[in-house]
Design a protein around this motif. Structure first.
Motif, mmCIF file in Angstrom:
data_model
loop_
_atom_site.group_PDB
_atom_site.id
_atom_site.type_symbol
_atom_site.label_atom_id
_atom_site.label_comp_id
_atom_site.label_asym_id
_atom_site.label_seq_id
_atom_site.Cartn_x
_atom_site.Cartn_y
_atom_site.Cartn_z
ATOM 1 N N LEU A 124 51.612 89.339 51.354
ATOM 2 C CA LEU A 124 50.226 89.550 51.020
ATOM 3 C C LEU A 124 50.217 89.847 49.690
ATOM 4 C CD1 LEU A 124 47.255 89.602 52.180
ATOM 5 C CD2 LEU A 124 47.801 92.050 52.806
ATOM 6 N N ALA A 125 51.075 90.819 49.161
ATOM 7 C CA ALA A 125 50.840 91.131 47.670
ATOM 8 C C ALA A 125 51.119 89.769 46.775
ATOM 9 C CB ALA A 125 51.757 92.396 47.605
ATOM 10 N N VAL A 126 52.167 89.013 46.954
ATOM 11 C CA VAL A 126 52.431 88.096 46.313
ATOM 12 C C VAL A 126 51.079 86.884 46.350
ATOM 13 C CG1 VAL A 126 54.054 86.110 45.801
ATOM 14 C CG2 VAL A 126 54.900 88.458 46.377
ATOM 15 N N VAL A 127 50.668 86.797 47.608
ATOM 16 C CA VAL A 127 49.659 85.728 47.456
ATOM 17 C C VAL A 127 48.315 86.262 46.923
ATOM 18 C CG1 VAL A 127 47.628 84.965 49.288
ATOM 19 C CG2 VAL A 127 50.321 84.647 49.791
ATOM 20 N N LEU A 128 48.118 87.457 46.862
ATOM 21 C CA LEU A 128 46.939 88.003 46.200
ATOM 22 C C LEU A 128 47.242 87.869 44.473
ATOM 23 C CD1 LEU A 128 46.018 90.947 48.297
ATOM 24 C CD2 LEU A 128 44.410 89.025 47.797
ATOM 25 N N MET A 129 48.476 88.163 44.146
ATOM 26 C CA MET A 129 48.756 88.033 42.668
ATOM 27 C C MET A 129 48.536 86.690 42.364
ATOM 28 S SD MET A 129 52.533 88.966 40.869
ATOM 29 C CE MET A 129 52.865 88.849 39.218
ATOM 30 N N ARG A 130 49.142 85.522 43.188
ATOM 31 C CA ARG A 130 48.837 84.346 42.631
ATOM 32 C C ARG A 130 47.407 83.882 42.777
ATOM 33 N NH1 ARG A 130 52.573 80.422 46.530
ATOM 34 N NH2 ARG A 130 51.486 78.949 45.214
ATOM 35 N N ALA A 131 46.710 84.344 43.627
ATOM 36 C CA ALA A 131 45.146 83.984 43.757
ATOM 37 C C ALA A 131 44.392 84.657 42.737
ATOM 38 C CB ALA A 131 44.622 84.436 44.967
ATOM 39 N N ARG A 132 44.955 85.810 41.974
ATOM 40 C CA ARG A 132 44.258 86.627 40.895
ATOM 41 C C ARG A 132 44.829 86.136 39.726
ATOM 42 N NH1 ARG A 132 43.922 91.906 44.530
ATOM 43 N NH2 ARG A 132 41.938 91.830 45.270
ATOM 44 N N ALA A 133 45.748 85.052 39.783
ATOM 45 C CA ALA A 133 46.381 84.725 38.458
ATOM 46 C C ALA A 133 46.877 85.944 37.633
ATOM 47 C CB ALA A 133 45.224 83.736 37.685
ATOM 48 N N VAL A 134 47.368 86.984 38.248
ATOM 49 C CA VAL A 134 47.976 88.111 37.455
ATOM 50 C C VAL A 134 49.029 87.808 36.772
ATOM 51 C CG1 VAL A 134 48.930 90.469 37.779
ATOM 52 C CG2 VAL A 134 47.040 89.683 39.291
ATOM 53 N N SER A 135 49.232 87.998 35.276
ATOM 54 C CA SER A 135 50.262 87.348 34.419
ATOM 55 C C SER A 135 51.175 88.438 34.477
ATOM 56 C CB SER A 135 49.539 87.321 33.132
ATOM 57 O OG SER A 135 49.206 88.553 32.490
ATOM 58 N N TRP A 136 52.474 87.910 34.285
ATOM 59 C CA TRP A 136 53.644 88.829 33.985
ATOM 60 C C TRP A 136 53.543 89.737 32.943
ATOM 61 C CZ3 TRP A 136 56.114 89.559 38.253
ATOM 62 C CH2 TRP A 136 56.558 88.383 39.060
ATOM 63 N N GLU A 137 52.627 89.193 31.862
ATOM 64 C CA GLU A 137 52.192 90.129 30.670
ATOM 65 C C GLU A 137 51.666 91.491 31.061
ATOM 66 O OE1 GLU A 137 53.539 86.412 29.210
ATOM 67 O OE2 GLU A 137 51.885 86.817 30.602
ATOM 68 N N ARG A 138 50.635 91.233 32.047
ATOM 69 C CA ARG A 138 49.914 92.603 32.755
ATOM 70 C C ARG A 138 50.979 93.278 33.358
ATOM 71 N NH1 ARG A 138 44.893 92.319 37.184
ATOM 72 N NH2 ARG A 138 45.011 94.519 37.591
ATOM 73 N N VAL A 139 51.843 92.679 34.382
ATOM 74 C CA VAL A 139 52.537 93.487 34.987
ATOM 75 C C VAL A 139 53.640 94.292 34.088
ATOM 76 C CG1 VAL A 139 54.855 93.602 36.518
ATOM 77 C CG2 VAL A 139 52.809 91.937 37.168
ATOM 78 N N HIS A 140 53.967 93.757 33.195
ATOM 79 C CA HIS A 140 54.793 94.391 32.038
ATOM 80 C C HIS A 140 54.185 95.614 31.419
ATOM 81 C CE1 HIS A 140 57.570 94.406 28.225
ATOM 82 N NE2 HIS A 140 58.315 94.355 29.138
ATOM 83 N N PHE A 141 52.852 95.323 30.941
ATOM 84 C CA PHE A 141 52.324 96.376 30.492
ATOM 85 C C PHE A 141 51.886 97.530 31.407
ATOM 86 C CE2 PHE A 141 48.099 98.462 30.058
ATOM 87 C CZ PHE A 141 48.244 98.812 28.235
ATOM 88 N N THR A 142 51.831 97.421 32.593
ATOM 89 C CA THR A 142 51.506 98.698 33.600
ATOM 90 C C THR A 142 53.073 99.147 34.094
ATOM 91 O OG1 THR A 142 51.297 96.846 35.390
ATOM 92 C CG2 THR A 142 49.501 97.537 34.212
ATOM 93 N N HIS A 143 54.141 98.442 33.596
ATOM 94 C CA HIS A 143 55.389 98.983 34.122
ATOM 95 C C HIS A 143 56.328 98.984 32.780
ATOM 96 C CE1 HIS A 143 59.152 99.413 36.322
ATOM 97 N NE2 HIS A 143 58.753 98.841 37.289
ATOM 98 N N PRO A 144 55.979 99.885 31.721
ATOM 99 C CA PRO A 144 56.819 100.103 30.450
ATOM 100 C C PRO A 144 58.058 100.555 30.942
ATOM 101 C CG PRO A 144 54.899 101.471 30.656
ATOM 102 C CD PRO A 144 54.749 100.807 31.818
ATOM 103 N N GLY A 145 58.156 101.199 31.996
ATOM 104 C CA GLY A 145 59.380 102.199 32.177
ATOM 105 C C GLY A 145 60.614 101.400 32.668
ATOM 106 N N GLY A 146 61.751 102.166 32.442
ATOM 107 C CA GLY A 146 62.832 101.354 33.090
ATOM 108 C C GLY A 146 63.391 100.026 32.567
ATOM 109 N N ALA A 147 64.156 99.332 33.285
ATOM 110 C CA ALA A 147 64.623 98.039 32.963
ATOM 111 C C ALA A 147 63.745 96.868 32.683
ATOM 112 C CB ALA A 147 65.632 97.411 34.000
ATOM 113 N N VAL A 148 62.461 97.119 33.514
ATOM 114 C CA VAL A 148 61.413 96.124 33.631
ATOM 115 C C VAL A 148 60.876 96.401 32.134
ATOM 116 C CG1 VAL A 148 59.246 95.516 34.042
ATOM 117 C CG2 VAL A 148 60.870 95.879 35.873
ATOM 118 N N GLY A 149 60.424 97.334 31.716
ATOM 119 C CA GLY A 149 59.888 97.726 30.399
ATOM 120 C C GLY A 149 60.545 97.416 29.228
#
Length: 218
Positions: free
Chosen positions: A171-196
């Motif tokens: 469900l989370a992935v389907v909503l992410m695709r439907a909302r066109a959530v960018s990886w840049e946005r994900v990266h901005f909200t997840h600046p910590g750890g290896a993702v950041g």
């Protein structure tokens, strides 16, 4: 040739993994019109997703709240006990509560769900027992059939909570695709750890249209 104690332990561990993998695969053909209804509801809501559950289901609910938020659907976890001691004041009419319970009979969870529903919050139940009190009170009930061999003694909710978690991941992935959530946005909200620390981000996920769903109890 007799099996060594070490081999017996390895096989016992592998057998549990097999059973839990089968429980996850059993969810595959249960991604159906109910999934679309919930996806449509969450896409059109103006509030937040409130994940809740008791015991093992509560841990899965907390995980899903985090992953919804990371992938662009604002969510938070509310412990049913805390909710009944005042924290339910954070839940508003434009929110959607997703309540997880294998059996659907947890009194504190059902009390919380009924109370937030009375102020206008839409309640979605994910349960293995659609005829349970939770299944009956929810606005939308998603009944994921029990897979008892993956739950030791049919008491330890190992496979069933993984199945619920997998349904919510999808469900989370389907909503992410439907909302066109960018990886840049994900990266901005997840600046910590290896993702950041990532310098190169993946290609954008393919877009998806979630159809509007008829608002009806089920």
């Amino acid at each position: 040739m007799n099996e060594s104690p070490e081999s017996a332990v390895i096989e016992a561990g592998r057998q549990q993994v097999r059973l839990e993998a089968e429980a996850l695969l059993d969810v595959l053909d249960q991604i159906d019109e109910r999934f679309v209804r919930v996806a449509s509801l969450l896409q059109s809501m103006t509030g937040k997703v409130v994940m809740t559950g008791s015991g093992t289901s509560g841990f899965i609910a907390r995980r899903s709240a985090h992953l919804f938020s990371v992938s662009g659907t604002p969510a938070f976890f509310l412990n049913p006990g805390d909710g009944l001691h005042g924290s339910m004041g954070a839940v508003e009419a434009d929110d959607v509560m997703i309540a997880l319970s294998k059996g659907g009979s947890s009194s504190e969870l059902n009390d919380l769900a009924a109370r937030v529903q009375s102020v206008g919050t839409t309640v979605v139940a994910i349960t293995a027992n659609g005829g349970s009190p939770l299944g009956q009170l929810a606005d939308i009930t998603v009944e994921l059939r029990n897979f008892p061999s993956a739950d030791p003694g049919n008491l330890l909710a190992m496979g069933s909570t993984l199945a619920h978690s997998t349904w919510l991941d999808a469900l989370a992935v389907v909503l992410m695709r439907a909302r066109a959530v960018s990886w840049e946005r994900v990266h901005f909200t997840h600046p910590g750890g290896a993702v950041g620390l990532l310098a190169n981000l993946p290609d954008q996920l393919e877009g998806l249209t979630i159809p509007a769903s008829v608002d009806e109890r089920g």
